[in-house]
Write a protein that holds these residues in place. Structure first.
Motif, PDB file in Angstrom:
ATOM      1  N   SER A 105      -3.762   3.782  34.641  1.00  0.00           N
ATOM      2  CA  SER A 105      -3.879   5.018  33.860  1.00  0.00           C
ATOM      3  C   SER A 105      -4.953   5.914  34.457  1.00  0.00           C
ATOM      4  O   SER A 105      -4.802   7.138  34.486  1.00  0.00           O
ATOM      5  N   GLU A 128       1.075   4.113  25.101  1.00  0.00           N
ATOM      6  CA  GLU A 128       0.157   3.021  24.757  1.00  0.00           C
ATOM      7  C   GLU A 128      -1.096   3.517  24.082  1.00  0.00           C
ATOM      8  O   GLU A 128      -1.694   2.806  23.294  1.00  0.00           O
ATOM      9  N   GLU A 129      -1.524   4.723  24.464  1.00  0.00           N
ATOM     10  CA  GLU A 129      -2.791   5.218  23.949  1.00  0.00           C
ATOM     11  C   GLU A 129      -2.557   6.497  23.171  1.00  0.00           C
ATOM     12  O   GLU A 129      -1.606   7.228  23.430  1.00  0.00           O
ATOM     13  N   ASP A 175       3.568   6.384  30.816  1.00  0.00           N
ATOM     14  CA  ASP A 175       2.617   5.255  30.805  1.00  0.00           C
ATOM     15  C   ASP A 175       2.772   4.516  29.476  1.00  0.00           C
ATOM     16  O   ASP A 175       2.236   4.938  28.475  1.00  0.00           O
TER      17      ASP A 175
END
Ligand code: TYD
Ligand code: MG
Length: 471
Positions: A105, A128-129, A175
């Motif tokens: 990332s 994911e974030e 991602d």
């Protein structure tokens, strides 16, 4: 026609089974097979009435003809561009894999930031974030001002609809692909079917819009890109981001690349403010060498077109076990077994009563057989206690007969060694090394290597005599 029911698909490699089983026959993993509903078959099996193909007729082309190479989008990170083969190709898809926490990332945030600053439209989708976390990372990287378009989304249809609204971006980062899901497929997110379906939709978007797409993929413990191994076949390039725990070095390596070389590496160092590019990896890998200890040899290797010097460390110690240990970090264990066997058979060494540990310093993974000679030198040095000359580099491939074979690009290896202050080359016979002011020790056979190193060993062996020798 075969009965259609649920399929059982290995979540690691994508192998399909009729019924559940504990272990995948294809990849050998345990408990990776899960039930998934199969995608619907093509209506009519792709054939029209009467069994005749019902496709559109198209004109076939010849190999000769005009085709201009699309201009590449350079990321502004020279090490990344080196691995992709000179920048991102519009409409191409890259899969970048690596262990969690290795810096995928971070690398992609940096690339996005630089591209956006250069005026390209860049979209970063994190599954994911949260957006805030991505912002926090960008702040740490000093890239807050870059006009990257951010989203925390996981539905592929929503992502494609959003991206299609304005002009196609130059770069889209997903991602990661394992977090994506598509409504077209019934399986749960993260399953092979979902990953494959999501990747297919995103790849179709990239090909039609001309955006370069980067998919992030996680890696299983044995280094395979998990789940989306099925994706590897669909993308244009597979790039792995590697590094040893505890080391700050990170190596970017192309495993497959339709638009560039597969043997180039990009070297980075993880710092407090992101990944710094390392233009001269040899100096980094050789930093902090202990010149007075036996068991270390400098290997003059090649990574693609770039020579990379790296220290090979060996420890040969008497074993307390019935079966001696062989542990390797950064090299092929079966290659080590071969070098040990050749040293025993043709070099007259007794290693069966010793544990052998081998380490490539700096966390680099060496893949060349040319490292054989450096490994052998490090092993003999550790066994005999003879310190190898600090200004010597080693390269050459060892044959099973004990002969040392020449390797490619020896000129470039010698030149790099000369640049870094080395004055001796131990290698199979090579022509022009002497002209470069290097002292060449041509070593046609391992027996000579062993004799030359043993001759410089201290009078009393550092460790007691080998019990095997007494017989
Ligand atoms: P990250 O890019 O989140 O890894 P991945 O996406 O591959 O899982 O990187 C996480 C690690 O990198 C984390 O341990 C913190 C470290 N790091 C730095 O050392 N410096 C930095 O500037 C950044 C952003 C991360
Ligand atoms: Mg990440």
């Amino acid at each position: 026609m075969a009965k259609r029911g649920p399929s059982y698909i290995c979540q690691n490699c994508g192998a399909v089974y009729q019924r559940w089983q504990g272990r995948c026959d294809a990849c050998g993993e345990w408990s990776t097979i899960a039930e998934e509903s199969a995608p619907p078959p093509m209506p009519g099996g792709g054939r029209g009435l009467g069994g005749r193909p019902k496709g559109r007729v198209f004109a076939l082309e010849s190999l000769k003809g005009e085709s201009h190479e699309a201009p590449r989008t350079q990321s502004g990170m020279a090490e990344l561009d080196r691995v992709t083969g000179g920048g991102f190709v519009p409409g191409s898809v890259l899969l970048i894999g690596g262990d969690p926490g290795i810096g995928k990332s971070t690398l992609l945030t940096q690339a996005c930031g630089l591209l956006a600053r250069a005026g390209k439209r860049v979209v970063y989708v994190s599954g994911e974030e949260a957006v805030a976390q991505v912002r926090l990372r960008a702040e740490r990287l000093g890239l807050n001002d870059a006009p990257v378009e951010l989203a925390a989304e996981t539905n592929v249809e929503d992502i494609i609809a959003t991206l299609s609204q304005a002009a196609a971006p130059a770069l889209v980062v997903i991602d990661s692909i394992q977090t994506m899901w598509t409504g077209e497929v019934e399986s749960a997110p993260g399953t092979v079917t979902q990953v494959r379906g999501s990747a297919q939709a995103l790849i179709r978007f990239a090909k039609t819009s001309g955006a370069c797409l980067i998919l992030v993929g996680h890696v299983t413990k044995d280094g395979q890109i998990a789940g989306p191994r099925v994706v590897e076949h669909m993308v244009d390039a597979v790039i792995s981001f590697e590094g040893e725990g505890g080391h700050a070095f990170r190596v970017l390596r192309a495993q497959k690349n339709r638009f560039g070389p597969t043997d180039e590496i990009g070297v980075f160092e993880m710092t407090g403010a992101g990944l710094a590019e390392v233009a001269n990896p040899s100096a980094l890998f050789l930093a902090g060498r202990d010149l007075s200890a036996p068991g270390a040899a400098v290997f003059a290797g090649m990574e693609g077109t770039r020579p990379v010097l790296v220290e090979i460390q060996a420890l040969v110690a008497p074993t307390a076990l019935g079966t001696p240990r062989r542990a390797v970090v950064g090299w092929d264990p079966s290659r080590l077994a071969m070098v040990l066997a050749v040293l025993e058979t043709h070099g007259g060494l007794r290693l069966s009563g010793h544990d052998v540990y081998l380490n490539v310093a700096g966390g680099l993974r060496v893949q060349e057989p040319a490292a054989d000679l450096a490994v052998a030198a490090a092993l003999v040095s550790s066994l005999t206690g003879a310190v190898l000359p600090a200004d010597a580099v080693y390269f050459g491939e060892i044959a099973l007969s004990g002969a040392i074979r020449p390797v490619s690009l020896s000129g470039a290896r010698v030149k790099e060694a000369g640049k870094l202050g080395f004055a001796r080359v131990v290698a199979p016979a090579l022509g022009d090394a002497e002209q470069r002011g290097m002292r060449l020790a041509g070593t046609p056979h391992v027996a000579e290597l062993v004799a030359a190193i043993a001759a410089t060993a201290p009078a009393r062996p550092r460790r007691g005599p080998d019990p095997d020798e007494e017989r």
